[in-house]
Design a protein around this motif. Sequence first.
Motif: not given
Length: 89
Positions: A40, A42-47, A49, A53-54, A57
């Motif tokens: 994941d 290369d997707r987002g960022p999403f609240p 996460d 992952l943050v 990235r």
Amino acid sequence: MRIRIPQADELISAPHLAALAVLEAALAAAAHALRAALPDIDRGPFPGDPVELVTARILVDECDALLGALADHRVHVKARLRRDGIHPD
């Protein structure tokens, strides 16, 4: 990504290219490993996460930026080598 190993005649005039080739390989490997471990990335960022992952990235973005800077630097070094009569690939 294909890492180009500097030739001996290039290293005589620009020995730092050896260390930069190693750095390039390490950056590419780190970015690929993070992308493989965290699909994941290369997707987002999403609240919501995960922090891992943050931060991954951020690391991948920095690796990509440094790889771009290395490519730019190589262009300028190759131009100088050509002016000096050395013909890099």
